[in-house]
Design a protein around this motif. Structure first.
Motif, PDB file in Angstrom:
ATOM      1  N   ALA A  33      19.729   0.882  -8.876  1.00 57.25           N
ATOM      2  CA  ALA A  33      18.644   1.377  -8.012  1.00 57.25           C
ATOM      3  C   ALA A  33      18.745   2.884  -7.832  1.00 57.25           C
ATOM      4  N   MET A  34      19.973   3.386  -7.665  1.00 51.57           N
ATOM      5  CA  MET A  34      20.157   4.838  -7.501  1.00 51.57           C
ATOM      6  C   MET A  34      19.706   5.588  -8.748  1.00 51.57           C
ATOM      7  N   SER A  35      19.952   5.034  -9.920  1.00 49.53           N
ATOM      8  CA  SER A  35      19.503   5.675 -11.164  1.00 49.53           C
ATOM      9  C   SER A  35      17.983   5.807 -11.169  1.00 49.53           C
ATOM     10  N   GLN A  36      17.298   4.753 -10.738  1.00 53.05           N
ATOM     11  CA  GLN A  36      15.835   4.802 -10.678  1.00 53.05           C
ATOM     12  C   GLN A  36      15.364   5.843  -9.663  1.00 53.05           C
ATOM     13  N   ILE A  37      16.066   5.938  -8.534  1.00 53.14           N
ATOM     14  CA  ILE A  37      15.696   6.904  -7.496  1.00 53.14           C
ATOM     15  C   ILE A  37      15.873   8.325  -7.996  1.00 53.14           C
ATOM     16  N   VAL A  38      16.974   8.597  -8.683  1.00 58.21           N
ATOM     17  CA  VAL A  38      17.218   9.939  -9.238  1.00 58.21           C
ATOM     18  C   VAL A  38      16.144  10.286 -10.261  1.00 58.21           C
ATOM     19  N   ASN A  39      15.824   9.346 -11.142  1.00 54.97           N
ATOM     20  CA  ASN A  39      14.767   9.599 -12.133  1.00 54.97           C
ATOM     21  C   ASN A  39      13.416   9.829 -11.464  1.00 54.97           C
ATOM     22  N   ALA A  40      13.142   9.103 -10.392  1.00 52.30           N
ATOM     23  CA  ALA A  40      11.887   9.308  -9.657  1.00 52.30           C
ATOM     24  C   ALA A  40      11.850  10.706  -9.056  1.00 52.30           C
ATOM     25  N   ALA A  41      12.953  11.142  -8.468  1.00 46.26           N
ATOM     26  CA  ALA A  41      13.003  12.478  -7.864  1.00 46.26           C
ATOM     27  C   ALA A  41      12.786  13.568  -8.908  1.00 46.26           C
ATOM     28  N   ILE A  42      13.391  13.418 -10.074  1.00 45.92           N
ATOM     29  CA  ILE A  42      13.210  14.397 -11.151  1.00 45.92           C
ATOM     30  C   ILE A  42      11.753  14.411 -11.602  1.00 45.92           C
ATOM     31  N   ALA A  43      11.162  13.234 -11.773  1.00 42.97           N
ATOM     32  CA  ALA A  43       9.770  13.159 -12.220  1.00 42.97           C
ATOM     33  C   ALA A  43       8.816  13.730 -11.166  1.00 42.97           C
ATOM     34  N   TYR A  44       9.088  13.460  -9.872  1.00 41.15           N
ATOM     35  CA  TYR A  44       8.266  14.043  -8.804  1.00 41.15           C
ATOM     36  C   TYR A  44       8.381  15.570  -8.816  1.00 41.15           C
ATOM     37  N   ALA A  45       9.582  16.077  -9.005  1.00 38.33           N
ATOM     38  CA  ALA A  45       9.781  17.533  -9.073  1.00 38.33           C
ATOM     39  C   ALA A  45       9.032  18.124 -10.262  1.00 38.33           C
ATOM     40  N   ASP A  46       9.081  17.454 -11.410  1.00 40.55           N
ATOM     41  CA  ASP A  46       8.332  17.917 -12.581  1.00 40.55           C
ATOM     42  C   ASP A  46       6.833  17.925 -12.302  1.00 40.55           C
ATOM     43  N   ALA A  47       6.333  16.873 -11.648  1.00 41.47           N
ATOM     44  CA  ALA A  47       4.905  16.799 -11.326  1.00 41.47           C
ATOM     45  C   ALA A  47       4.497  17.952 -10.413  1.00 41.47           C
ATOM     46  N   LEU A  48       5.341  18.253  -9.449  1.00 44.68           N
ATOM     47  CA  LEU A  48       5.063  19.324  -8.494  1.00 44.68           C
ATOM     48  C   LEU A  48       5.037  20.691  -9.179  1.00 44.68           C
ATOM     49  N   THR A  49       6.071  20.987  -9.952  1.00 43.52           N
ATOM     50  CA  THR A  49       6.119  22.301 -10.602  1.00 43.52           C
ATOM     51  C   THR A  49       5.067  22.415 -11.706  1.00 43.52           C
ATOM     52  N   SER A  85       6.289   4.989 -11.028  1.00 41.94           N
ATOM     53  CA  SER A  85       6.862   3.810 -11.690  1.00 41.94           C
ATOM     54  C   SER A  85       8.357   3.703 -11.438  1.00 41.94           C
ATOM     55  N   TYR A  86       9.065   4.828 -11.500  1.00 41.20           N
ATOM     56  CA  TYR A  86      10.498   4.813 -11.195  1.00 41.20           C
ATOM     57  C   TYR A  86      10.741   4.374  -9.751  1.00 41.20           C
ATOM     58  N   LEU A  87       9.923   4.864  -8.836  1.00 48.06           N
ATOM     59  CA  LEU A  87      10.070   4.484  -7.435  1.00 48.06           C
ATOM     60  C   LEU A  87       9.816   2.989  -7.248  1.00 48.06           C
ATOM     61  N   LYS A  88       8.800   2.491  -7.906  1.00 53.97           N
ATOM     62  CA  LYS A  88       8.502   1.053  -7.831  1.00 53.97           C
ATOM     63  C   LYS A  88       9.666   0.233  -8.384  1.00 53.97           C
ATOM     64  N   ALA A  89      10.229   0.689  -9.506  1.00 57.93           N
ATOM     65  CA  ALA A  89      11.372  -0.016 -10.093  1.00 57.93           C
ATOM     66  C   ALA A  89      12.574   0.004  -9.153  1.00 57.93           C
ATOM     67  N   ALA A  90      12.787   1.122  -8.481  1.00 51.49           N
ATOM     68  CA  ALA A  90      13.900   1.214  -7.526  1.00 51.49           C
ATOM     69  C   ALA A  90      13.695   0.251  -6.374  1.00 51.49           C
ATOM     70  N   ARG A  91      12.476   0.188  -5.866  1.00 53.42           N
ATOM     71  CA  ARG A  91      12.190  -0.733  -4.752  1.00 53.42           C
ATOM     72  C   ARG A  91      12.394  -2.189  -5.177  1.00 53.42           C
ATOM     73  N   LEU A  92      11.958  -2.527  -6.385  1.00 50.17           N
ATOM     74  CA  LEU A  92      12.163  -3.888  -6.890  1.00 50.17           C
ATOM     75  C   LEU A  92      13.645  -4.190  -7.054  1.00 50.17           C
ATOM     76  N   GLU A  93      14.381  -3.210  -7.560  1.00 49.55           N
ATOM     77  CA  GLU A  93      15.826  -3.380  -7.755  1.00 49.55           C
ATOM     78  C   GLU A  93      16.520  -3.668  -6.423  1.00 49.55           C
ATOM     79  N   VAL A  94      16.136  -2.923  -5.400  1.00 47.72           N
ATOM     80  CA  VAL A  94      16.726  -3.128  -4.072  1.00 47.72           C
ATOM     81  C   VAL A  94      16.317  -4.495  -3.513  1.00 47.72           C
ATOM     82  N   ALA A  95      15.051  -4.847  -3.676  1.00 55.96           N
ATOM     83  CA  ALA A  95      14.562  -6.129  -3.152  1.00 55.96           C
ATOM     84  C   ALA A  95      15.243  -7.311  -3.839  1.00 55.96           C
ATOM     85  N   MET A  96      15.575  -7.168  -5.108  1.00 57.00           N
ATOM     86  CA  MET A  96      16.169  -8.261  -5.858  1.00 57.00           C
ATOM     87  C   MET A  96      17.690  -8.311  -5.749  1.00 57.00           C
TER      88      MET A  96
END
Length: 109
Positions: A45-61, A24-35
């Protein structure tokens, strides 16, 4: 009771939830960039990307180590390295200790 340490144990399904959040964070970042228009500030957009990276890392660990990093998100590398080392040590053949592996590597060079 006070928790200590950089990681927190999580339940089995936690990783799937964090993966959904990351997407969802990644989707929001893509929408932010597109708009965004020419000259717009990229911080949202960078805030959304950072949150996406943190959430992906949490999912992985959460999926592979059964825990997440609470405050030090850069510690994800250490968390995964520790988990992979444990998995390797549990699956290695008998007699394949770290010292014998070093000797083998030295003999092949």
């Amino acid at each position: 009771m006070t928790r200590r340490g950089a990681t927190k144990a999580v339940e089995t399904g936690f990783g799937e939830g964090r993966l959904r959040i990351a997407r969802s964070y990644l989707k929001a970042a893509r929408l932010e960039v597109a708009m965004s228009g020419t000259g717009d500030i990229g911080n949202p957009a960078m805030s959304q990307i950072v949150n996406a990276a943190i959430a992906y890392a949490d999912a992985l660990t959460a999926r592979f180590a059964g825990k997440i990093n609470r405050a030090d998100h850069a510690a994800v590398v250490k968390t995964m390295a520790t988990r992979l080392e444990i998995a390797f040590l549990q699956r290695r053949p008998a007699g394949c200790g770290a010292s014998s592996m070093r000797r083998t590597k030295l003999n092949t060079e």
